[in-house]
Design a protein around this motif. Structure first.
Motif, PDB file in Angstrom:
ATOM      1  N   TYR A  89      -2.581  13.931  13.412  1.00  0.00           N
ATOM      2  CA  TYR A  89      -1.079  13.906  13.459  1.00  0.00           C
ATOM      3  C   TYR A  89      -0.786  15.066  12.544  1.00  0.00           C
ATOM      4  O   TYR A  89       0.645  15.189  12.442  1.00  0.00           O
ATOM      5  CB  TYR A  89      -0.753  12.629  12.634  1.00  0.00           C
ATOM      6  CG  TYR A  89      -0.970  11.372  13.239  1.00  0.00           C
ATOM      7  CD1 TYR A  89      -0.442  11.217  14.730  1.00  0.00           C
ATOM      8  CD2 TYR A  89      -1.898  10.444  12.929  1.00  0.00           C
ATOM      9  CE1 TYR A  89      -0.792  10.060  15.393  1.00  0.00           C
ATOM     10  CE2 TYR A  89      -2.223   9.281  13.643  1.00  0.00           C
ATOM     11  CZ  TYR A  89      -1.806   9.032  14.948  1.00  0.00           C
ATOM     12  OH  TYR A  89      -2.109   7.925  15.505  1.00  0.00           O
ATOM     13  N   SER A  90      -1.340  16.009  11.866  1.00  0.00           N
ATOM     14  CA  SER A  90      -0.947  17.013  11.000  1.00  0.00           C
ATOM     15  C   SER A  90      -0.093  17.995  11.834  1.00  0.00           C
ATOM     16  O   SER A  90       0.894  18.641  11.353  1.00  0.00           O
ATOM     17  CB  SER A  90      -2.056  17.829  10.283  1.00  0.00           C
ATOM     18  OG  SER A  90      -2.855  18.364  11.469  1.00  0.00           O
ATOM     19  N   GLU A  91      -0.339  18.480  12.891  1.00  0.00           N
ATOM     20  CA  GLU A  91       0.605  19.377  13.717  1.00  0.00           C
ATOM     21  C   GLU A  91       1.956  18.759  13.864  1.00  0.00           C
ATOM     22  O   GLU A  91       2.886  19.369  13.908  1.00  0.00           O
ATOM     23  CB  GLU A  91      -0.186  19.921  15.276  1.00  0.00           C
ATOM     24  CG  GLU A  91      -1.358  20.648  14.837  1.00  0.00           C
ATOM     25  CD  GLU A  91      -1.010  22.061  14.342  1.00  0.00           C
ATOM     26  OE1 GLU A  91       0.088  22.442  14.367  1.00  0.00           O
ATOM     27  OE2 GLU A  91      -1.740  22.298  13.092  1.00  0.00           O
ATOM     28  N   GLY A  92       1.988  17.450  14.652  1.00  0.00           N
ATOM     29  CA  GLY A  92       3.015  16.845  14.655  1.00  0.00           C
ATOM     30  C   GLY A  92       3.875  16.665  13.379  1.00  0.00           C
ATOM     31  O   GLY A  92       5.055  16.701  13.259  1.00  0.00           O
ATOM     32  N   ILE A 100       0.932  -1.293  -0.203  1.00  0.00           N
ATOM     33  CA  ILE A 100      -0.076  -0.120  -0.151  1.00  0.00           C
ATOM     34  C   ILE A 100       0.800   1.382  -0.105  1.00  0.00           C
ATOM     35  O   ILE A 100       1.816   1.112   0.379  1.00  0.00           O
ATOM     36  CB  ILE A 100      -0.748  -0.175   1.398  1.00  0.00           C
ATOM     37  CG1 ILE A 100      -0.306  -0.005   2.725  1.00  0.00           C
ATOM     38  CG2 ILE A 100      -1.852  -1.130   1.244  1.00  0.00           C
ATOM     39  CD1 ILE A 100      -0.985   0.234   3.943  1.00  0.00           C
ATOM     40  N   GLY A 101       0.304   2.422  -0.415  1.00  0.00           N
ATOM     41  CA  GLY A 101       1.295   3.620  -0.774  1.00  0.00           C
ATOM     42  C   GLY A 101       0.960   4.408   0.637  1.00  0.00           C
ATOM     43  O   GLY A 101       0.320   3.953   1.515  1.00  0.00           O
ATOM     44  N   PRO A 102       1.506   5.603   0.609  1.00  0.00           N
ATOM     45  CA  PRO A 102       1.775   6.460   2.008  1.00  0.00           C
ATOM     46  C   PRO A 102       0.423   7.214   1.994  1.00  0.00           C
ATOM     47  O   PRO A 102       0.040   7.106   3.449  1.00  0.00           O
ATOM     48  CB  PRO A 102       2.788   7.594   1.408  1.00  0.00           C
ATOM     49  CG  PRO A 102       2.698   7.558  -0.084  1.00  0.00           C
ATOM     50  CD  PRO A 102       2.545   6.104  -0.250  1.00  0.00           C
ATOM     51  N   LEU A 103      -0.730   7.338   1.066  1.00  0.00           N
ATOM     52  CA  LEU A 103      -1.817   7.784   1.528  1.00  0.00           C
ATOM     53  C   LEU A 103      -2.749   6.763   2.104  1.00  0.00           C
ATOM     54  O   LEU A 103      -3.531   7.060   3.058  1.00  0.00           O
ATOM     55  CB  LEU A 103      -2.407   8.296   0.227  1.00  0.00           C
ATOM     56  CG  LEU A 103      -1.351   9.462  -0.409  1.00  0.00           C
ATOM     57  CD1 LEU A 103      -2.335  10.368  -1.623  1.00  0.00           C
ATOM     58  CD2 LEU A 103      -1.295  10.560   0.543  1.00  0.00           C
ATOM     59  N   GLU A 104      -2.732   5.588   1.720  1.00  0.00           N
ATOM     60  CA  GLU A 104      -3.552   4.531   2.305  1.00  0.00           C
ATOM     61  C   GLU A 104      -3.066   4.166   3.825  1.00  0.00           C
ATOM     62  O   GLU A 104      -3.817   3.847   4.405  1.00  0.00           O
ATOM     63  CB  GLU A 104      -3.671   3.434   1.387  1.00  0.00           C
ATOM     64  CG  GLU A 104      -4.778   2.270   1.805  1.00  0.00           C
ATOM     65  CD  GLU A 104      -4.678   0.851   0.864  1.00  0.00           C
ATOM     66  OE1 GLU A 104      -5.456   0.181   1.338  1.00  0.00           O
ATOM     67  OE2 GLU A 104      -4.139   1.083  -0.234  1.00  0.00           O
ATOM     68  N   THR A 105      -1.788   4.405   3.608  1.00  0.00           N
ATOM     69  CA  THR A 105      -1.197   3.894   4.959  1.00  0.00           C
ATOM     70  C   THR A 105      -1.584   4.955   6.043  1.00  0.00           C
ATOM     71  O   THR A 105      -2.020   4.659   7.308  1.00  0.00           O
ATOM     72  CB  THR A 105       0.430   4.110   5.146  1.00  0.00           C
ATOM     73  OG1 THR A 105       1.034   3.097   4.120  1.00  0.00           O
ATOM     74  CG2 THR A 105       0.969   4.022   6.506  1.00  0.00           C
ATOM     75  N   MET A 106      -1.712   6.311   5.712  1.00  0.00           N
ATOM     76  CA  MET A 106      -2.471   7.429   6.615  1.00  0.00           C
ATOM     77  C   MET A 106      -3.938   7.009   6.946  1.00  0.00           C
ATOM     78  O   MET A 106      -4.397   6.851   7.914  1.00  0.00           O
ATOM     79  CB  MET A 106      -2.323   8.752   6.076  1.00  0.00           C
ATOM     80  CG  MET A 106      -0.917   9.286   5.811  1.00  0.00           C
ATOM     81  SD  MET A 106      -0.704  10.607   4.525  1.00  0.00           S
ATOM     82  CE  MET A 106      -1.852  11.903   5.541  1.00  0.00           C
ATOM     83  N   HIS A 107      -4.511   6.624   5.863  1.00  0.00           N
ATOM     84  CA  HIS A 107      -5.952   6.427   6.026  1.00  0.00           C
ATOM     85  C   HIS A 107      -6.137   5.271   6.978  1.00  0.00           C
ATOM     86  O   HIS A 107      -7.197   5.072   7.776  1.00  0.00           O
ATOM     87  CB  HIS A 107      -6.548   5.813   4.393  1.00  0.00           C
ATOM     88  CG  HIS A 107      -7.888   5.770   4.153  1.00  0.00           C
ATOM     89  ND1 HIS A 107      -8.664   6.958   4.796  1.00  0.00           N
ATOM     90  CD2 HIS A 107      -8.833   4.885   4.283  1.00  0.00           C
ATOM     91  CE1 HIS A 107     -10.034   6.593   4.381  1.00  0.00           C
ATOM     92  NE2 HIS A 107     -10.258   5.108   4.160  1.00  0.00           N
ATOM     93  N   LEU A 108      -5.523   4.123   7.109  1.00  0.00           N
ATOM     94  CA  LEU A 108      -5.448   2.737   7.772  1.00  0.00           C
ATOM     95  C   LEU A 108      -4.808   3.078   9.421  1.00  0.00           C
ATOM     96  O   LEU A 108      -5.295   2.278  10.021  1.00  0.00           O
ATOM     97  CB  LEU A 108      -4.870   1.586   7.212  1.00  0.00           C
ATOM     98  CG  LEU A 108      -5.603   1.265   5.614  1.00  0.00           C
ATOM     99  CD1 LEU A 108      -4.502   0.085   5.164  1.00  0.00           C
ATOM    100  CD2 LEU A 108      -6.856   0.810   5.904  1.00  0.00           C
ATOM    101  N   ASN A 109      -4.166   3.998   9.228  1.00  0.00           N
ATOM    102  CA  ASN A 109      -3.189   4.198  10.565  1.00  0.00           C
ATOM    103  C   ASN A 109      -4.152   5.091  11.460  1.00  0.00           C
ATOM    104  O   ASN A 109      -3.646   5.503  12.785  1.00  0.00           O
ATOM    105  CB  ASN A 109      -2.078   4.917  10.531  1.00  0.00           C
ATOM    106  CG  ASN A 109      -0.958   3.655   9.947  1.00  0.00           C
ATOM    107  OD1 ASN A 109      -1.399   2.625  10.001  1.00  0.00           O
ATOM    108  ND2 ASN A 109       0.193   4.051   9.980  1.00  0.00           N
ATOM    109  N   ALA A 110      -5.384   5.473  11.173  1.00  0.00           N
ATOM    110  CA  ALA A 110      -6.557   5.992  12.065  1.00  0.00           C
ATOM    111  C   ALA A 110      -7.639   5.714  11.512  1.00  0.00           C
ATOM    112  O   ALA A 110      -7.936   4.657  10.697  1.00  0.00           O
ATOM    113  CB  ALA A 110      -6.133   7.583  11.849  1.00  0.00           C
ATOM    114  N   GLU A 111      -8.628   6.460  12.080  1.00  0.00           N
ATOM    115  CA  GLU A 111     -10.085   6.158  11.663  1.00  0.00           C
ATOM    116  C   GLU A 111     -10.535   6.722  10.192  1.00  0.00           C
ATOM    117  O   GLU A 111     -11.248   7.402  10.066  1.00  0.00           O
ATOM    118  CB  GLU A 111     -11.155   6.419  12.651  1.00  0.00           C
ATOM    119  CG  GLU A 111     -11.262   5.148  13.659  1.00  0.00           C
ATOM    120  CD  GLU A 111      -9.797   5.330  14.640  1.00  0.00           C
ATOM    121  OE1 GLU A 111      -9.601   6.270  14.933  1.00  0.00           O
ATOM    122  OE2 GLU A 111      -9.428   4.313  14.684  1.00  0.00           O
ATOM    123  N   GLY A 112      -9.496   6.333   9.288  1.00  0.00           N
ATOM    124  CA  GLY A 112      -9.743   7.243   7.931  1.00  0.00           C
ATOM    125  C   GLY A 112      -8.815   8.547   7.685  1.00  0.00           C
ATOM    126  O   GLY A 112      -8.153   8.904   8.810  1.00  0.00           O
TER     127      GLY A 112
END
Length: 319
Positions: A255-258, A235-247
């Motif tokens: 995580y955007s501020e961090g 999976i790519g970086p965008l789907e990784t983000m999607h799966l690593n939270a509730e979407g």
């Protein structure tokens, strides 16, 4: 002898990339004409392709439904470019990465092709607007950039000239799918296209982290091979983000501020200095000495790993 109802494809340039394209198109059932300026280069390429296809067949990794002999019967050398392009549906240019050389080839092709054949370049970084500037058949021109080694890594970046016809993009996309590759559309040209922009971003930060003494070169590579690369193989970086939270929306809220805080600490573009290059090379050579024999053996190991990974992905990914 196998017969091709799919049409004829011309490969211009018989180096590593040209040979890989020839094998891929033959695997898709296309008659392939391999053109080069020297007959000896064509002979060497055909012999290399024969050996490679036989090994792939033995390993059960040959692409397509035809046998190695049937695929080999579809590939022939042609030292005359005018004869080579007769009846072609697609021409894939694979000469060295030199803008003037490629422009010369495309100007030559432009003067002898019809209004139906697609003129495609394998360039990894030259902009289509410069590559195809002034051609009569510019609407038929496109970049189809493969990833090295193309036979084992299926991605192909399709990059249009500003005047490329939508049908050229659609036909090339369909053709790449037919031969088992995974085409993606770059909507408009940008320096480095997409793959190299992402790759250079990783290389840039990797270099800074090593140069600043934060991590050793070998440990840096572990972060990718045993960390990020494990999931990025599927999976790519965008789907990784999607799966690593509730979407995705949840991920950005969390995580955007961090991320912005860390991103602001990134340094300038590295100079890739000789001193750091020597340090990295020393570490790399402990694993793989940089003589031709060791490098070739490691590349062969890499290709075998990619072949096994491709098999695994075909088994586990939803179709």
């Amino acid at each position: 002898m196998a017969s091709s109802a799919a049409g004829c494809v011309v490969i211009v340039g018989s180096g590593v990339i040209g040979r890989s394209w020839a094998m891929l198109f033959a695997g898709g059932g296309f008659q392939v004409k391999l053109y080069d300026i020297e007959q000896r280069q064509i002979r060497n390429a055909l012999e290399h392709i024969r050996k490679e296809m036989k090994l792939l067949e033995q390993a059960g990794a040959l692409k397509g439904s035809l046998s190695a002999e049937e695929q080999l019967s579809l590939i022939s050398g042609c030292p005359n470019i005018q004869e080579a392009v007769e009846g072609a549906v697609h021409i894939q240019e694979c000469v060295p990465e030199d803008l003037e050389l490629k422009k010369k080839i495309f100007a030559q092709l432009d003067s002898i092709v019809d209004d139906r054949v697609i003129l495609s370049s394998s360039t990894s970084c030259l902009m289509p607007s410069k590559l195809f500037a002034g051609l009569v058949h510019v609407k038929q021109c496109i970049v189809a950039h493969p990833v090295n080694p193309p036979y084992y890594i299926p991605l192909v970046e399709l990059v249009p000239h500003p005047e490329t016809a939508p049908t050229t993009m659609d036909r090339t996309h369909a053709l790449m799918k037919k031969i088992g590759q995974c085409p993606m559309r770059v909507q408009k040209e940008v320096a480095g296209f997409v793959l190299n922009r992402l790759q250079y971003a990783v290389i840039s930060e990797a270099w800074r982290l090593v140069e600043e003494g934060i991590v050793s070169p070998s440990d840096l590579d572990l972060v990718m091979s045993e960390g990020l690369g494990m999931r990025y193989a599927f999976i790519g970086p965008l789907e990784t983000m999607h799966l690593n939270a509730e979407g995705m929306l949840s991920y950005c809220d969390r995580y955007s501020e961090g991320m912005k805080h860390v991103l602001k600490t990134f340094g300038p573009i590295p100079e890739f200095s000789r001193a750091t290059a020597k340090k990295v090379n020393q570490d790399m050579c402990m694993k793989v000495p940089d003589d031709p024999e060791h490098l070739a053996a490691r590349r062969q190991w890499r290709d075998e790993c990619l072949m096994r990974l491709a098999k695994l992905k075909s088994q586990v990914q939803p179709q």
